[in-house]
Design a protein around this motif. Structure first.
Motif, PDB file in Angstrom:
ATOM      1  N   PRO A 139      17.642  -5.091 -11.377  1.00 19.61           N
ATOM      2  CA  PRO A 139      17.247  -6.436 -10.943  1.00 19.61           C
ATOM      3  C   PRO A 139      15.722  -6.544 -10.826  1.00 19.61           C
ATOM      4  N   LEU A 140      15.220  -7.728 -11.141  1.00 21.49           N
ATOM      5  CA  LEU A 140      13.784  -8.004 -11.074  1.00 21.49           C
ATOM      6  C   LEU A 140      13.510  -9.144 -10.111  1.00 21.49           C
ATOM      7  N   LEU A 141      12.598  -8.897  -9.193  1.00 20.62           N
ATOM      8  CA  LEU A 141      12.038  -9.951  -8.334  1.00 20.62           C
ATOM      9  C   LEU A 141      10.643 -10.200  -8.871  1.00 20.62           C
ATOM     10  N   ILE A 142      10.400 -11.403  -9.371  1.00 21.87           N
ATOM     11  CA  ILE A 142       9.111 -11.692  -9.991  1.00 21.87           C
ATOM     12  C   ILE A 142       8.409 -12.820  -9.241  1.00 21.87           C
ATOM     13  N   TYR A 143       7.161 -12.553  -8.890  1.00 25.35           N
ATOM     14  CA  TYR A 143       6.290 -13.569  -8.294  1.00 25.35           C
ATOM     15  C   TYR A 143       5.496 -14.174  -9.441  1.00 25.35           C
ATOM     16  N   LEU A 144       5.771 -15.428  -9.753  1.00 19.85           N
ATOM     17  CA  LEU A 144       5.139 -16.089 -10.896  1.00 19.85           C
ATOM     18  C   LEU A 144       3.793 -16.683 -10.531  1.00 19.85           C
ATOM     19  N   CYS A 145       2.916 -16.712 -11.523  1.00 16.50           N
ATOM     20  CA  CYS A 145       1.655 -17.430 -11.405  1.00 16.50           C
ATOM     21  C   CYS A 145       1.615 -18.466 -12.529  1.00 16.50           C
ATOM     22  N   ASN A 146       0.632 -19.298 -12.540  1.00 22.70           N
ATOM     23  CA  ASN A 146       0.533 -20.358 -13.544  1.00 22.70           C
ATOM     24  C   ASN A 146      -0.110 -19.856 -14.827  1.00 22.70           C
TER      25      ASN A 146
ATOM     26  N   VAL B 270       7.593  -4.430 -22.120  1.00 25.66           N
ATOM     27  CA  VAL B 270       8.956  -3.889 -22.146  1.00 25.66           C
ATOM     28  C   VAL B 270       8.897  -2.362 -22.074  1.00 25.66           C
ATOM     29  N   GLN B 271       7.994  -1.751 -22.829  1.00 25.23           N
ATOM     30  CA  GLN B 271       7.847  -0.291 -22.782  1.00 25.23           C
ATOM     31  C   GLN B 271       7.417   0.176 -21.393  1.00 25.23           C
TER      32      GLN B 271
ATOM     33  N   ASN C 205       0.819  -1.222   0.000  1.00 27.34           N
ATOM     34  CA  ASN C 205       0.000   0.000   0.000  1.00 27.34           C
ATOM     35  C   ASN C 205       0.848   1.264   0.000  1.00 27.34           C
ATOM     36  N   ASP C 206       2.120   1.146   0.378  1.00 29.01           N
ATOM     37  CA  ASP C 206       2.964   2.333   0.525  1.00 29.01           C
ATOM     38  C   ASP C 206       3.873   2.591  -0.678  1.00 29.01           C
ATOM     39  N   LYS C 207       3.629   1.911  -1.792  1.00 26.84           N
ATOM     40  CA  LYS C 207       4.430   2.088  -3.011  1.00 26.84           C
ATOM     41  C   LYS C 207       3.521   2.465  -4.170  1.00 26.84           C
ATOM     42  N   THR C 208       4.104   3.132  -5.172  1.00 28.18           N
ATOM     43  CA  THR C 208       3.368   3.389  -6.409  1.00 28.18           C
ATOM     44  C   THR C 208       3.300   2.082  -7.191  1.00 28.18           C
ATOM     45  N   ILE C 209       2.108   1.676  -7.573  1.00 29.89           N
ATOM     46  CA  ILE C 209       1.909   0.433  -8.322  1.00 29.89           C
ATOM     47  C   ILE C 209       1.674   0.795  -9.789  1.00 29.89           C
ATOM     48  N   TYR C 210       2.466   0.152 -10.658  1.00 32.03           N
ATOM     49  CA  TYR C 210       2.339   0.350 -12.100  1.00 32.03           C
ATOM     50  C   TYR C 210       1.635  -0.873 -12.657  1.00 32.03           C
ATOM     51  N   GLU C 211       0.403  -0.672 -13.122  1.00 23.65           N
ATOM     52  CA  GLU C 211      -0.398  -1.802 -13.574  1.00 23.65           C
ATOM     53  C   GLU C 211      -0.188  -2.077 -15.052  1.00 23.65           C
ATOM     54  N   GLY C 212       0.096  -3.335 -15.361  1.00 22.82           N
ATOM     55  CA  GLY C 212       0.239  -3.783 -16.730  1.00 22.82           C
ATOM     56  C   GLY C 212      -0.713  -4.925 -17.003  1.00 22.82           C
ATOM     57  N   VAL C 213      -0.771  -5.359 -18.241  1.00 23.50           N
ATOM     58  CA  VAL C 213      -1.666  -6.446 -18.617  1.00 23.50           C
ATOM     59  C   VAL C 213      -1.144  -7.787 -18.089  1.00 23.50           C
ATOM     60  N   ILE C 214       0.181  -7.995 -18.189  1.00 28.31           N
ATOM     61  CA  ILE C 214       0.717  -9.303 -17.771  1.00 28.31           C
ATOM     62  C   ILE C 214       1.335  -9.285 -16.378  1.00 28.31           C
ATOM     63  N   ALA C 215       1.507  -8.079 -15.796  1.00 25.83           N
ATOM     64  CA  ALA C 215       2.071  -7.986 -14.448  1.00 25.83           C
ATOM     65  C   ALA C 215       1.867  -6.589 -13.888  1.00 25.83           C
ATOM     66  N   ASP C 216       1.844  -6.505 -12.567  1.00 26.74           N
ATOM     67  CA  ASP C 216       1.888  -5.227 -11.877  1.00 26.74           C
ATOM     68  C   ASP C 216       3.291  -5.078 -11.306  1.00 26.74           C
ATOM     69  N   TYR C 217       3.793  -3.835 -11.226  1.00 22.31           N
ATOM     70  CA  TYR C 217       5.168  -3.570 -10.803  1.00 22.31           C
ATOM     71  C   TYR C 217       5.218  -2.512  -9.716  1.00 22.31           C
ATOM     72  N   TRP C 218       6.274  -2.558  -8.924  1.00 24.06           N
ATOM     73  CA  TRP C 218       6.625  -1.485  -8.017  1.00 24.06           C
ATOM     74  C   TRP C 218       8.125  -1.545  -7.752  1.00 24.06           C
TER      75      TRP C 218
ATOM     76  N   SER D 169       7.733  -7.576  -9.488  1.00 23.90           N
ATOM     77  CA  SER D 169       6.668  -7.868 -10.442  1.00 23.90           C
ATOM     78  C   SER D 169       5.745  -8.941  -9.889  1.00 23.90           C
ATOM     79  N   LEU D 170       4.479  -8.697 -10.014  1.00 22.46           N
ATOM     80  CA  LEU D 170       3.463  -9.672  -9.639  1.00 22.46           C
ATOM     81  C   LEU D 170       2.766 -10.114 -10.925  1.00 22.46           C
ATOM     82  N   SER D 171       3.088 -11.328 -11.384  1.00 20.46           N
ATOM     83  CA  SER D 171       2.559 -11.837 -12.656  1.00 20.46           C
ATOM     84  C   SER D 171       1.047 -11.970 -12.632  1.00 20.46           C
ATOM     85  N   LYS D 172       0.473 -11.821 -13.820  1.00 24.17           N
ATOM     86  CA  LYS D 172      -0.959 -12.021 -14.022  1.00 24.17           C
ATOM     87  C   LYS D 172      -1.153 -13.165 -15.019  1.00 24.17           C
ATOM     88  N   LEU D 173      -2.384 -13.596 -15.186  1.00 27.33           N
ATOM     89  CA  LEU D 173      -2.688 -14.808 -15.946  1.00 27.33           C
ATOM     90  C   LEU D 173      -2.701 -14.729 -17.474  1.00 27.33           C
ATOM     91  N   PRO D 174      -2.879 -13.582 -18.121  1.00 26.04           N
ATOM     92  CA  PRO D 174      -2.994 -13.622 -19.595  1.00 26.04           C
ATOM     93  C   PRO D 174      -1.831 -14.328 -20.271  1.00 26.04           C
TER      94      PRO D 174
END
Length: 135
Positions: A56-63, A43-44, A6-19, A27-32
Motif C-alpha cells: 500500500p502507498l500513502l502519497i502526499y501530493l503536491c501541485n 518504479v525501480q 527523522n526516525d525513518k530511512t528516507i529514500y530520495e527520488g527525483v519525483i518523490a521521497d519515500y519511507w 511518499s512525499l511528492s516533488k514538483l518535477p
C-alpha cells in the motif's frame, strides 16, 4: 507541509521521497514534471525499497505539472506492479482531479481513494497491509 520523519530511512527520488511506516510505503511528492524516463526510474526505486513486493502507498501530493498521455499510460500500467492500494492526501481536490484525469475511461488498476488528511488515509490503507508487514 508534511516533512519526512527523522526516525525513518528516507529514500530520495527525483519525483518523490519515500519511507516505510506501519507496513506501508509513504511518499512525499516533488514538483518535477513526470516523464516516461522519470516514471521508469521511480518504479525501480520503489521496487528496490519494497524488495519488489507490491504494498500500500500513502502519497502526499503536491501541485506538480500534468504529465503527457504516454507518461500517464505508463504510470497506470505500472501501478499494480508496485502498489496494492493508494491513498492520496491533498488539499483542494487535487487528488480527485488527478484520478479523474488518469482513469476517465478506464477502471482503476488498484483500489484508490483521496483524502484531505492522513489519519483517514492511513486508516483506510490498513486493510491492504499484508500480515507479514504487520509483524
Amino acid at each position: 507541509m508534511i516533512q519526512p520523519p527523522n526516525d525513518k530511512t528516507i529514500y530520495e527520488g527525483v519525483i518523490a521521497d519515500y519511507w516505510l511506516e506501519d507496513g506501508m510505503l509513504v511518499s512525499l511528492s516533488k514538483l518535477p514534471k513526470r516523464t516516461v524516463a522519470l516514471i521508469r526510474d521511480n518504479v525501480q526505486l520503489v521496487q528496490s525499497i519494497t524488495g519488489n513486493k507490491p504494498m500500500p502507498l500513502l502519497i502526499y501530493l503536491c501541485n506538480y505539472p500534468m504529465p503527457d498521455k504516454e507518461t500517464r499510460a505508463l504510470s497506470t500500467e505500472q501501478l499494480p506492479k508496485i502498489y496494492t492500494a493508494m491513498a492520496m492526501v491533498s488539499k483542494g481536490g487535487l487528488a480527485q482531479f488527478i484520478m479523474n484525469l488518469l482513469f476517465r475511461f478506464k477502471q482503476r488498476p488498484i483500489p484508490m481513494k483521496s483524502f484531505s488528511n492522513d489519519a483517514d488515509a492511513k486508516a483506510w490503507l490498513k486493510q491492504f497491509v499484508s500480515s507479514e508487514a504487520k509483524q
